[in-house]
Design an enzyme around this catalytic site. Structure first.
Site, PDB file in Angstrom:
ATOM      1  N   CYS A 248      17.337 -45.896  26.691  1.00  0.00           N
ATOM      2  CA  CYS A 248      18.206 -47.051  26.870  1.00  0.00           C
ATOM      3  C   CYS A 248      17.371 -48.325  26.853  1.00  0.00           C
ATOM      4  O   CYS A 248      16.150 -48.292  27.034  1.00  0.00           O
ATOM      5  CB  CYS A 248      18.992 -46.960  28.182  1.00  0.00           C
ATOM      6  SG  CYS A 248      17.955 -47.031  29.658  1.00  0.00           S
TER       7      CYS A 248
ATOM      8  N   ASN B 234      26.053 -56.040  21.640  1.00  0.00           N
ATOM      9  CA  ASN B 234      25.997 -55.354  20.352  1.00  0.00           C
ATOM     10  C   ASN B 234      26.414 -56.315  19.253  1.00  0.00           C
ATOM     11  O   ASN B 234      27.153 -57.276  19.473  1.00  0.00           O
ATOM     12  CB  ASN B 234      26.877 -54.096  20.354  1.00  0.00           C
ATOM     13  CG  ASN B 234      28.344 -54.417  20.557  1.00  0.00           C
ATOM     14  OD1 ASN B 234      29.074 -54.701  19.620  1.00  0.00           O
ATOM     15  ND2 ASN B 234      28.784 -54.393  21.824  1.00  0.00           N
TER      16      ASN B 234
END
Length: 429
Positions: free
Chosen positions: A269, A203
């Protein structure tokens, strides 16, 4: 009346005695549970304890290049014998911090452990899930454990010579960020700065946290990533002030101040392939070894596109208008260092070191791969491909008439025939 009081007093004493005995028994039971973490009812405490698993062998004090089946370093020390690395044993003095031990980070940690790194510091706050089994490293029986502790338990068995420090927290929170910076400063084997930080997170928030910490501490680090479609990835070497930091050329999500958590949808996902993650991890560890052991060329940026097997290499300069204030400070420091360096105009030819190789029964030798191998006896001017030659040399022909005009060639042939006849007549006489 007195008899009843005596009976009550004796009964109370018996109750107190039973209570004390029961209390002692419970205390002994708790002690036994503490000594046996695997006992029933103590499974939760087992996963949280700092208990180190027993390695399969004793630690090795000094690396040896002896070629025996029991030496785990013989193949690594061969790099030194072959002249690739000057002193491979220096790797045992190095400390590397790995942020994120997921699909890329766990493989990176395993590779560095197998290479004999001195110390690893692992940061992650996630747990192992069955959904992670499409990747490498983790096992189904580790589901539910924190990733850093599961990784430590596995890596200690792989190579007990490596010191492994784990931190099970999110580095983006204020308190944990301070701890992260402190471990960068004092996390090495000598309680000084670590040698390198590797970012293997998934991330942008965590990447920005690593970027901020390394810019503040003037710490060299390497960033890595795999795309959401799992068919491309990259690694990037970042030296504050010299190369672009992560904030110098930020992704759109970062530049737009978008909370990436709002982009995720329920039931959707990112894809992941163990192949792509292993390739990126391999690039990252190879770049790490080249940097730590000072051999080869450390790449500033290497990309990977699996669909076309495309590997772009770039060198990204820092942005003079970077949003990170510490990055701007490092840029000025780097420019000042460059300006103060003296320029040596005397060019010295580097001495060529002889290629070192071991004698073997097959007669295999190492050669310089930078130049093609040609025969020194005869230059390759026969028109065949490099490295090939004819088994014999063709007979040379008289090409005198080949350079003449048709009239001159006819005259030459006539004069040659007259000369031959005169010679024959002279021999008859």
């Amino acid at each position: 009346m007195k008899k009843q009081q005596d009976e009550l007093t004796g009964f109370a004493e018996n109750i107190d005695d039973l209570a004390n005995r029961l209390k002692n028994a419970l205390n002994k039971l708790e002690e036994r549970k503490a000594e046996s973490p695997d006992a029933p009812g103590n499974q939760l405490g087992n996963s949280q304890q700092e208990k180190q698993p027993t390695p399969y062998r004793e630690k090795i004090g000094k690396l040896s290049g002896e070629v025996v089946d029991s030496n785990p370093y013989s193949r690594l020390m061969a790099l030194q014998r072959m002249g690739i690395v000057q002193d491979y044993e220096k790797i045992r003095e190095k400390t590397v911090a790995v942020v994120g031990v997921g699909g890329v980070g766990s493989v990176v940690a395993e590779m560095l452990t197998r290479c004999g790194i001195g110390k690893l510091i692992l940061f992650d706050y996630d747990k192992v899930e069955i959904a992670n089994m499409n990747r490498l490293f983790y096992q189904p029986n580790q589901a539910g454990l924190s990733k850093v502790e599961a990784a430590r338990d596995t890596l200690i068995h792989v190579n007990p010579d490596v010191e492994i420090e784990v931190h099970n927290f999110n580095i983006t929170t204020v308190d944990n960020f301070d701890t992260f910076v402190q471990r960068i400063r004092q996390g090495s084997l000598t309680n000084s700065r670590v040698d390198l930080v590797l970012s293997c997170v998934d991330n942008f928030e965590a990447r920005m946290a690593v970027n901020m910490a390394c810019n503040e501490e003037n710490q060299i680090w390497m960033e890595s990533g795999v795309s959401e479609n799992a068919v491309s990835g990259h690694i990037q070497y970042i030296e504050p002030g010299k190369t672009a930091c992560f904030a110098c050329v930020p992704p759109l999500v970062v530049a737009s101040n978008i909370d990436e958590r709002t982009l995720k949808r329920d039931g959707v996902c990112a894809a992941s392939l163990p192949t792509t993650m292993a390739v990126v991890a391999g690039f990252l560890v190879m770049n790490t070894l080249k940097y730590l052991l000072n051999f080869g060329e450390v790449s500033h940026y290497v990309g990977y596109n699996a669909l076309a097997d495309f590997f772009p290499r770039e060198s990204i300069k820092p942005n003079p208008f970077c949003d990170d204030n510490h990055c701007l400070i490092r840029q000025k420091e780097y420019e000042a260092r460059k300006a103060s360096e003296t320029i040596d105009l005397e060019i010295q030819e580097p001495e060529e070191e002889p290629v070192v190789h071991e004698e073997n029964e097959w007669g295999i030798e190492l050669v310089d791969e930078s130049e093609p191998v040609l025969s020194s006896e005869s230059p390759n001017n026969s028109g065949v491909a490099e490295g090939l030659k004819f088994a014999y040399e063709p007979a040379k022909k008289d090409n005198v008439s080949g350079d003449l005009s048709p009239a001159q060639a006819a005259t030459h042939d006539l004069m040659q025939s007259i000369k031959d006849k005169l010679v024959q007549e002279a021999q008859k006489k």
